[in-house]
Design a protein around this motif. Structure first.
Motif, PDB file in Angstrom:
ATOM      1  N   UNK A   1      -6.419  15.611  -8.768  1.00  0.00           N
ATOM      2  CA  UNK A   1      -5.878  14.286  -8.444  1.00  0.00           C
ATOM      3  C   UNK A   1      -6.614  13.642  -7.268  1.00  0.00           C
ATOM      4  N   UNK A   2      -6.962  12.375  -7.407  1.00  0.00           N
ATOM      5  CA  UNK A   2      -7.635  11.674  -6.308  1.00  0.00           C
ATOM      6  C   UNK A   2      -6.625  11.169  -5.280  1.00  0.00           C
ATOM      7  N   UNK A   3      -5.865  12.109  -4.699  1.00  0.00           N
ATOM      8  CA  UNK A   3      -4.764  11.735  -3.805  1.00  0.00           C
ATOM      9  C   UNK A   3      -5.266  11.003  -2.567  1.00  0.00           C
ATOM     10  N   UNK A   4      -6.515  11.213  -2.235  1.00  0.00           N
ATOM     11  CA  UNK A   4      -7.118  10.572  -1.074  1.00  0.00           C
ATOM     12  C   UNK A   4      -7.342   9.074  -1.284  1.00  0.00           C
ATOM     13  N   UNK A   5      -7.210   8.614  -2.527  1.00  0.00           N
ATOM     14  CA  UNK A   5      -7.418   7.185  -2.815  1.00  0.00           C
ATOM     15  C   UNK A   5      -6.110   6.402  -2.827  1.00  0.00           C
ATOM     16  N   UNK A   6      -5.023   7.042  -2.400  1.00  0.00           N
ATOM     17  CA  UNK A   6      -3.728   6.397  -2.254  1.00  0.00           C
ATOM     18  C   UNK A   6      -3.279   6.488  -0.801  1.00  0.00           C
ATOM     19  N   UNK A   7      -2.449   5.552  -0.388  1.00  0.00           N
ATOM     20  CA  UNK A   7      -1.720   5.692   0.867  1.00  0.00           C
ATOM     21  C   UNK A   7      -0.280   6.001   0.471  1.00  0.00           C
ATOM     22  N   UNK A   8       0.109   7.244   0.607  1.00  0.00           N
ATOM     23  CA  UNK A   8       1.443   7.663   0.191  1.00  0.00           C
ATOM     24  C   UNK A   8       2.489   7.169   1.172  1.00  0.00           C
ATOM     25  N   UNK A   9       3.702   6.970   0.669  1.00  0.00           N
ATOM     26  CA  UNK A   9       4.763   6.355   1.470  1.00  0.00           C
ATOM     27  C   UNK A   9       4.967   7.079   2.799  1.00  0.00           C
ATOM     28  N   UNK A  10       4.943   8.403   2.775  1.00  0.00           N
ATOM     29  CA  UNK A  10       5.176   9.159   4.015  1.00  0.00           C
ATOM     30  C   UNK A  10       4.063   8.925   5.031  1.00  0.00           C
ATOM     31  N   UNK A  11       2.831   8.796   4.548  1.00  0.00           N
ATOM     32  CA  UNK A  11       1.721   8.516   5.449  1.00  0.00           C
ATOM     33  C   UNK A  11       1.830   7.143   6.071  1.00  0.00           C
ATOM     34  N   UNK A  12       2.221   6.149   5.258  1.00  0.00           N
ATOM     35  CA  UNK A  12       2.396   4.797   5.773  1.00  0.00           C
ATOM     36  C   UNK A  12       3.521   4.770   6.805  1.00  0.00           C
ATOM     37  N   UNK A  13       4.623   5.452   6.507  1.00  0.00           N
ATOM     38  CA  UNK A  13       5.741   5.501   7.457  1.00  0.00           C
ATOM     39  C   UNK A  13       5.320   6.153   8.764  1.00  0.00           C
TER      40      UNK A  13
END
Length: 217
Positions: free
Chosen positions: A56-68
């Motif tokens: 999964x290219x998880x690094x290409x998303x800003x996940x909700x917890x990271x934004x918070x």
């Protein structure tokens, strides 16, 4: 602005038509290279689905917890100002970058995936900050003032790591929207923040409620 070629190539290997774009995160002064939302608004072929699940290219998303977490550090810079910080499971690097912007003396982005660390570096350059990089948390010495942990507990197999964070840092700050029965004697909940994953995956509302936990030894 053109995305770094090595990151674009890594994403294209998974999703041929996917593109990285520099996006400003809402209610922040941060930018990240994220997968274009238009790429997510279509059906994926079985082969694409297989590749995404396997790598999964998880690094290409800003996940909700990271934004918070990033918003929290911007509003409360005293958590990181003048301190040595490690961003565990850094992904895009959003939490570590926010810490650097908030005045941390040193920030190390730690992730097993070298592509994620390349994304952290590209995103750090996008935000005019400097990070250090590590692929092995347990190879680090016990020298950090704070371990940042955002969106790591999505896999319950990672819960034992809660005990390990305080072996490398005197405090840990954990942001999570997945574990509903979070119980650990060392961690107390500071509050609940609201955020969403970018690009928007239309996740259930419950996953947009991010709990922030703190532990100190």
């Amino acid at each position: 602005m053109t995305a770094p070629s090595h990151l674009q190539a890594a994403l294209s290997d998974l999703l041929g038509d996917a593109r990285l774009v520099a996006e400003t995160l809402p209610d922040t002064d941060l930018k990240l290279w994220l997968i274009d939302a238009d790429n997510m608004d279509r059906a994926f072929s079985p082969e694409e689905t297989r590749r995404i699940l396997e790598e999964p290219p998880y690094w290409s998303f800003c996940w909700a917890s990271g934004l918070a977490m990033a918003r929290f550090l911007a509003e409360h810079p005293q958590w990181v100002e003048g301190k040595r910080v490690l961003d565990f499971g850094a992904g895009s690097g959003v939490a570590g970058i926010a810490a650097a912007k908030a005045g941390a003396m040193e920030v190390v982005a730690c992730d097993l995936d070298p592509v994620a660390l390349a994304a952290c570096q590209a995103n750090a350059e996008l935000n005019d900050v400097q990070l250090g990089y590590s692929t092995d948390f347990f190879a680090e010495t016990d020298r950090f003032d704070l371990i940042l942990v955002a969106d790591v507990l999505y896999d319950r197999a990672n819960l034992p790591l809660l005990d390990q964070f305080l072996t490398r840092g005197s405090q840990a700050l954990v942001a999570d929207s997945r574990v509903r029965d979070f119980q650990h004697p060392l961690y107390r909940r500071l509050g609940i923040l609201e955020a969403l994953t970018l690009p928007d995956l239309a996740e259930p509302w419950e996953f947009r409620r991010v709990s922030l936990y703190h532990a100190a030894r």
